[in-house]
Design a protein around this motif. Structure first.
Motif, short mmCIF file in Angstrom:
data_model
loop_
_atom_site.label_atom_id
_atom_site.label_comp_id
_atom_site.label_asym_id
_atom_site.label_seq_id
_atom_site.Cartn_x
_atom_site.Cartn_y
_atom_site.Cartn_z
N UNK A 47 -17.66 -9.40 11.93
CA UNK A 47 -16.70 -9.38 10.84
C UNK A 47 -16.20 -10.80 10.58
N UNK A 48 -15.63 -11.00 9.42
CA UNK A 48 -14.95 -12.25 9.08
C UNK A 48 -13.51 -11.93 8.75
N UNK A 49 -12.62 -12.83 9.14
CA UNK A 49 -11.20 -12.65 8.87
C UNK A 49 -10.72 -13.75 7.94
N UNK A 50 -10.01 -13.35 6.91
CA UNK A 50 -9.36 -14.28 5.99
C UNK A 50 -7.85 -14.07 6.17
N UNK A 60 -9.39 -4.06 4.62
CA UNK A 60 -10.67 -4.04 5.32
C UNK A 60 -11.75 -3.60 4.34
N UNK A 61 -12.76 -4.46 4.14
CA UNK A 61 -13.85 -4.19 3.19
C UNK A 61 -15.12 -3.75 3.92
N UNK A 62 -15.72 -2.68 3.42
CA UNK A 62 -16.98 -2.15 3.94
C UNK A 62 -18.03 -2.20 2.83
N UNK A 68 -23.87 -6.82 3.10
CA UNK A 68 -23.31 -7.49 4.28
C UNK A 68 -21.88 -7.88 3.99
N UNK A 69 -21.20 -8.34 5.02
CA UNK A 69 -19.81 -8.74 4.88
C UNK A 69 -19.62 -9.87 3.88
N UNK A 90 -16.57 -6.66 6.88
CA UNK A 90 -17.24 -6.14 8.08
C UNK A 90 -18.71 -5.85 7.80
N UNK A 91 -19.59 -6.21 8.75
CA UNK A 91 -21.00 -5.82 8.71
C UNK A 91 -21.17 -4.46 9.36
N UNK A 92 -21.75 -3.50 8.64
CA UNK A 92 -22.07 -2.21 9.25
C UNK A 92 -23.19 -2.36 10.27
N UNK A 93 -23.32 -1.40 11.18
CA UNK A 93 -24.46 -1.40 12.10
C UNK A 93 -25.75 -1.44 11.29
N UNK A 94 -26.77 -2.12 11.83
CA UNK A 94 -28.08 -2.27 11.19
C UNK A 94 -28.05 -3.13 9.93
N UNK A 95 -26.95 -3.82 9.71
CA UNK A 95 -26.80 -4.70 8.54
C UNK A 95 -26.20 -6.04 8.98
N UNK A 96 -26.45 -7.06 8.18
CA UNK A 96 -25.87 -8.37 8.46
C UNK A 96 -26.17 -8.83 9.87
#
Length: 306
Positions: A47-50, A60-62, A68-69, A90-96
């Protein structure tokens, strides 16, 4: 309270020998080897935090399928400036850059998100999900309502979406791509796009898929786990059955040029989310945040202030 149906008006703010890109390969610079999680346990999402200066509930963005995030980075930065809130993408599982797993269900992705929020000591959030991420957001709100202060579902509904997508074609096209090794990234992208063109007609979709083309040590591969996505695609196009409801404030935000939220979906939206407002952004496709970022941001801010 009944669901409110209305159209919003456009505001003033308004990626020598050739090799196949094997499904499931993850050769991102930050993750040279595939990190494979056991199918039953939650994965540690990247994940990235701003950081905002305010103390209000974080956003929180999905992202959606094949996303990808980074899809929401510019949106996140703007919302930090406009609202002062902390924003996570946030990157979901199997992504990013998140780990790969053979399991890809909404139950699993909801578990991943709950695990992440607990790790970050976030007791409550404003959950904003696009497409696949929107279904994960809905499932989270319906099973863990105490975690979700408000919910924004972007261009998706709690209904079957198989007939509205070409994802089977996208997966097949990506699996068939072959790219030479030890060539510049720009050349690799052109080669990949040329091979995708026969099955993926829309230029914007090809460019979106190509964000998953990554390089390491001269070799190119797809960072998304195509094998897991293909195996679970029918489930991803569907939505789990729920008898619970989410009573919190909810916004369904659709693209006026998209078919992902139709009037046929309204009864199920109303059943599960009785305090939902449904809005459409004019001249926007399924990727609202890319087509109309200023309108998208304004809609989010208005919802937070309502």
């Amino acid at each position: 309270m009944s669901v409110l149906f209305r159209l919003i008006r456009r505001g003033l703010l308004t990626g020598r020998t050739s090799f196949r890109l094997y499904p499931g390969q993850d050769v991102c610079g930050l993750a040279p080897n595939v990190r494979t999680a056991s199918s039953s346990s939650p994965v540690n999402l990247t994940y990235d935090v701003f950081d905002g200066k305010g103390e209000s509930t974080p956003l929180v963005f999905l992202h959606g399928l094949f996303g990808s995030k980074s899809n929401f980075h510019s949106i996140a930065k703007s919302l930090v400036q406009r609202t002062g809130r902390k924003v996570l993408t946030v990157d979901a599982r199997n992504h990013g850059n998140s780990p790969h797993s053979s399991l890809l269900t909404y139950e699993a992705m909801t578990g991943d998100l709950k695990h992440l929020l607990a790790q970050l000591h976030i007791e409550k959030c404003i959950l904003i999900g696009h497409s696949m991420g929107g279904k994960t957001a809905m499932a989270t709100a319906l099973t863990q309502p105490s975690l979700v202060e408000r919910l924004v579902v972007v261009d998706i509904s709690p209904a079957q979406t198989t007939t509205r997508t070409n994802f089977h074609c996208y997966i097949r096209a990506m699996q068939e791509v072959k790219i030479s090794s030890d060539i510049p990234r720009s050349t690799a992208r052109r080669m990949a796009e040329d091979q995708l063109r026969s099955l993926v007609k829309e230029h914007s979709v090809r460019q979106f898929l190509l964000t998953n083309l990554v390089e390491q040590n001269g070799h190119y591969a797809w960072r998304v786990n195509l094998e897991a996505i293909s195996a679970h695609l029918d489930n991803l196009m569907s939505f789990p059955s729920f008898d619970t409801v989410y009573e919190g404030p909810t916004l369904f935000l659709g693209g006026a040029s998209s078919a992902y939220i139709s009037s046929e979906d309204y009864p199920e939206i109303q059943r599960l989310f009785p305090h939902a407002d449904i809005q459409y952004i004019p001249d926007a496709s399924h990727w609202i945040h890319a087509d109309k970022p200023l309108d998208f941001i304004s809609s989010i801010i208005s919802f937070l202030q309502s």
